[in-house]
Design a protein around this motif. Structure first.
Motif, mmCIF file in Angstrom:
data_model
loop_
_atom_site.group_PDB
_atom_site.id
_atom_site.type_symbol
_atom_site.label_atom_id
_atom_site.label_comp_id
_atom_site.label_asym_id
_atom_site.label_seq_id
_atom_site.Cartn_x
_atom_site.Cartn_y
_atom_site.Cartn_z
ATOM 1 N N THR A 91 -1.790 1.289 -10.719
ATOM 2 C CA THR A 91 -1.238 2.639 -10.583
ATOM 3 C C THR A 91 0.068 2.763 -11.348
ATOM 4 O O THR A 91 0.324 3.766 -12.035
ATOM 5 N N GLN A 102 2.222 1.802 -3.516
ATOM 6 C CA GLN A 102 1.160 2.306 -4.400
ATOM 7 C C GLN A 102 0.930 3.796 -4.175
ATOM 8 O O GLN A 102 0.820 4.584 -5.126
ATOM 9 N N GLU A 103 0.901 4.197 -2.925
ATOM 10 C CA GLU A 103 0.690 5.606 -2.608
ATOM 11 C C GLU A 103 1.859 6.465 -3.074
ATOM 12 O O GLU A 103 1.669 7.584 -3.573
ATOM 13 N N ALA A 104 3.079 5.952 -2.936
ATOM 14 C CA ALA A 104 4.263 6.693 -3.382
ATOM 15 C C ALA A 104 4.229 6.934 -4.879
ATOM 16 O O ALA A 104 4.554 8.033 -5.365
ATOM 17 N N ASP A 117 -4.105 -2.855 -6.990
ATOM 18 C CA ASP A 117 -4.070 -1.392 -6.988
ATOM 19 C C ASP A 117 -2.679 -0.876 -7.327
ATOM 20 O O ASP A 117 -2.520 0.105 -8.080
ATOM 21 N N LEU A 118 -1.651 -1.522 -6.774
ATOM 22 C CA LEU A 118 -0.273 -1.093 -7.014
ATOM 23 C C LEU A 118 0.089 -1.211 -8.485
ATOM 24 O O LEU A 118 0.627 -0.265 -9.085
ATOM 25 N N GLU A 141 0.829 -1.209 0.000
ATOM 26 C CA GLU A 141 0.000 0.000 0.000
ATOM 27 C C GLU A 141 0.864 1.261 0.000
ATOM 28 O O GLU A 141 0.541 2.253 -0.667
ATOM 29 N N GLY A 142 1.981 1.229 0.737
ATOM 30 C CA GLY A 142 2.889 2.379 0.759
ATOM 31 C C GLY A 142 3.508 2.637 -0.596
ATOM 32 O O GLY A 142 3.639 3.792 -1.024
ATOM 33 N N GLU A 186 1.480 6.906 -6.788
ATOM 34 C CA GLU A 186 0.322 7.759 -7.072
ATOM 35 C C GLU A 186 0.628 9.233 -6.798
ATOM 36 O O GLU A 186 0.189 10.119 -7.544
ATOM 37 N N LYS A 187 1.410 9.512 -5.738
ATOM 38 C CA LYS A 187 1.749 10.884 -5.383
ATOM 39 C C LYS A 187 2.943 11.437 -6.168
ATOM 40 O O LYS A 187 3.330 12.590 -5.962
ATOM 41 N N ALA A 191 -4.624 -4.960 -2.663
ATOM 42 C CA ALA A 191 -3.586 -3.928 -2.669
ATOM 43 C C ALA A 191 -2.578 -4.135 -3.784
ATOM 44 O O ALA A 191 -2.096 -3.167 -4.387
ATOM 45 N N ARG A 234 0.448 5.262 -14.630
ATOM 46 C CA ARG A 234 1.204 6.496 -14.422
ATOM 47 C C ARG A 234 2.354 6.651 -15.407
ATOM 48 O O ARG A 234 2.642 7.759 -15.881
#
Length: 634
Positions: free
Chosen positions: A158, A121-123, A154-155, A118-119, A125-126, A151, A162
């Motif tokens: 993303t 994926q968020e990295a 999702d990763l 999850e971390g 995405e941001k 998760a 991207r």
């Protein structure tokens, strides 16, 4: 590429279509079981580097298990020319590496697998990973994409959305078996085939869909008995999993018709030890695998239990190598000299091992030296390459269906998983079984053999079940208060301090020598209670780990805490008696660990804080003092 691939099967038209896609192609490959997927991916990677002008560093290869990473890298080493240096990684290893680069202070090593995914994926995405991938990522290869759920899905979505890069993703909806990892039952059902749908919707006509349909694994009719279920299960997954129960029952009927291997007796022992090829015994649950392992040990049959994909075990030869070093760095010449008589895995090449250690960031100015402090840091923070932490091959493997995913063997013995269950034997708790996923899971198990498929009758395991408080398998009894044994696994041995310095006094160097020369995977050990009283709250007393009567370690605080929880039968009950002896435990491996550097120096070991420790496995049996164990107050 012709010289490198001489002696290997020629590409089929289907495989060639995959291999020859341009570097910027967006390619989805549906590959049935045994369709030569790894061979195709190696040729695909080789062509990307040799003919599409893509460098090894511009390719990201992701897969689910270290066994798959090892196999892919072995194939690249043997057959790859241009793509020899392409790096394959597990999702966990890649996510951890990414997070350490974009958020070095995040304490990611101590977080769970899901938290790291999850971390990452968020990295992405941001935009925190743009510096790593925006200009330097040209192609992504992902294996087993049918198992991208929750998760991890999702990763990957993303990542692919991207960055403007080509991709080759390979999977088979008929082998989608990880829906159970999604905790929410309502969400779980919708995960099947969801990634495939996302690809088609997101990339539309740009997406090239190809198939690999020819089976190269199953070489006999016996090994092919379940292969024809593939297209049916694939259609089933794509249509919403209707009629899963009928397919599961039909697969069980096919399994019932294959040859019965018989009981675990002397004849079975001879058949298992005398077979020249590779064999796997596959079980629906890991608890069954532990029971099978116990029976094999009783017969004296050498074997290996398949570990979880998340287990990272540094090999013993690494610790032995570092123990021989008396400087802060290691030259390539010294490396070659020191490693010559170490217990390396079969087929290891010195050049490959050196390159793997260099990849930890331990290179010091050139490829001729290793910085041992950096190597120690990589060990302590779980950054060793996946190829180094993969389990070595074995002639006989015992595994759950899930852990055997992606593997193949000459002979496979499938334990009958039994009929679909609605509730467990106690009628107290629902058993969450998705019939369609159970059908796919049995299909996966029955398509692992190259030559021979056998059946083992359903095992009697009513007294073996998981403990909710610890997540471990335990032995129970018809008397509800009684506990007869608990699963041992990685992390159950104290590694922060070298053996001989905590709970028992011994010359640490002598214990290390004994671990490196006398202790072998499969050896039996016993955990002996040091004294009756716990040394802390909410934990058991300490236990010595004895090998042939000699102490080689002590149980970790994690094990002592879990043993306390296992024996605690209700919120108000406090265990006051603990097993005097815990037997039926075996050595999974002797592993290299990083602990307290000062403790290592005090014990007379090397200043790096690196030493050997036994890693344990098995479903144990408790021996109590003559008095009965605590009885729950009524």
């Amino acid at each position: 590429m012709s010289d490198a691939y001489s002696g290997t099967p020629a590409l089929t038209a289907e495989q060639r279509a995959v291999v020859e896609q341009p570097a910027d192609a967006l390619t989805l490959v549906t590959a049935q079981a045994g369709a030569g997927k790894t061979h195709t991916l190696v040729r695909r990677l080789d062509r990307l580097v040799a003919e599409e002008d893509v460098s090894a560093g511009e390719i990201l290869v992701l897969t689910f298990s270290r066994a798959a990473v090892r196999e892919l890298k072995n194939r690249l080493s043997r057959y790859g020319e241009a793509a020899r240096n392409v790096r394959a990684q597990t999702f966990d290893s890649w996510a951890l590496g990414l997070l350490r680069q974009v958020d070095a202070q995040g304490g990611w090593l101590d977080k769970s697998f899901d938290a790291r995914i999850e971390g990452a994926q968020e990295a992405i995405e941001k935009g925190l990973a743009d510096e790593l991938y925006e200009d330097d990522l040209r192609h992504v290869v992902i294996d087993e994409v049918q198992d991208l759920v929750g998760a991890r899905r999702d990763l990957v979505e993303t990542l692919l959305e991207r960055y403007d890069c080509g991709f080759t993703v390979v999977g088979d909806p008929a082998q989608s078996i990880y829906g159970f990892t999604v905790e929410n039952p309502d969400e779980r059902e919708g995960e099947t085939n969801r990634f495939f749908d996302w690809l088609r919707i997101t990339f539309g006509e740009e997406l090239t869909e190809l198939s690999l349909t020819e089976n190269f694994r199953a070489r006999t009719r016996d090994a092919q008995v379940a292969c024809h279920f593939g297209p049916r299960l694939r259609t089933l997954a794509e249509s919403g999993d209707a009629n899963g129960e009928a397919h599961y029952n039909e697969l069980r009927h096919v399994l019932a018709d294959v040859t019965d291997f018989g009981d675990f007796d002397a004849f079975a022992a001879d058949a298992l030890t005398g077979y020249a090829g590779t064999t796997a015994i596959l079980c629906r649950y890991n608890g069954q695998a532990l029971v099978v392992s116990e029976r094999l040990h009783a017969l004296g049959v050498p074997h290996r239990l398949q570990r979880s994909a998340q287990d990272r075990v540094a090999p013993a030869w690494l610790g032995l190598l570092m123990a021989r070093c008396d400087a802060s760095s290691l030259s390539r010449k010294s490396f070659d000299e020191l490693i010559s008589d170490l217990p390396l895995p079969d087929g290891s090449e010195t050049d490959s091992l050196w390159r793997l250690l260099q990849r930890t960031g331990s290179g010091r100015g050139s490829d001729r030296f290793l910085d041992l402090a950096r190597l120690r840091s990589a060990l302590a923070t779980g950054r060793l390459p996946d190829e180094l932490t993969a389990q070595p091959p074995a002639r006989l493997v015992v595994s759950s269906f899930h852990r055997a995913k992606g593997l193949e063997f000459d002979r496979v013995l499938v334990v009958d998983p039994g009929p679909l269950r609605v509730a467990d034997s106690s009628k107290r708790k629902k058993v969450d079984q998705n019939p369609a996923e159970e059908a796919r899971l049995l299909y996966v198990a029955m398509t692992r053999p190259r030559d021979e498929l056998y059946r083992i009758s359903e095992l009697e395991t009513r007294t073996i079940r998981t403990d909710d408080g610890t997540g471990r398998w335990g032995r129970y009894h018809f008397q509800y208060w009684r506990r007869d044994g608990l699963e041992l696994k990685g992390g159950d041995v104290l590694t922060e301090y070298p053996a001989g310095t905590v709970d028992f006094d011994a010359v640490a160097a002598d214990v290390q020598h004994y671990l490196g020369t006398a202790v072998r995977p499969g050896d039996e050990v016993k955990l002996e209670r040091l004294h009756p009283e716990p040394v802390g709250m909410l934990e058991s007393p300490p236990y010595l780990i004895r090998h042939d009567g000699r102490p080689i370690g002590t149980a970790s605080e994690k094990f002592r805490s879990d043993l306390f929880k296992f024996l605690k039968q209700s919120p108000k009950f406090v265990p006051r008696s603990f097993p005097a002896l815990i037997s039926g435990v075996h050595v999974d491996a002797v592993e290299t660990v990083a602990g307290n550097e000062a403790a290592g120096i005090r014990a007379g070991l090397n200043p790096l804080g690196v030493w050997l420790a036994p890693r344990l496995v098995g479903l144990s049996t408790f021996t109590w003092d003559k008095k009965e164990p605590d009885v729950q107050a009524q």
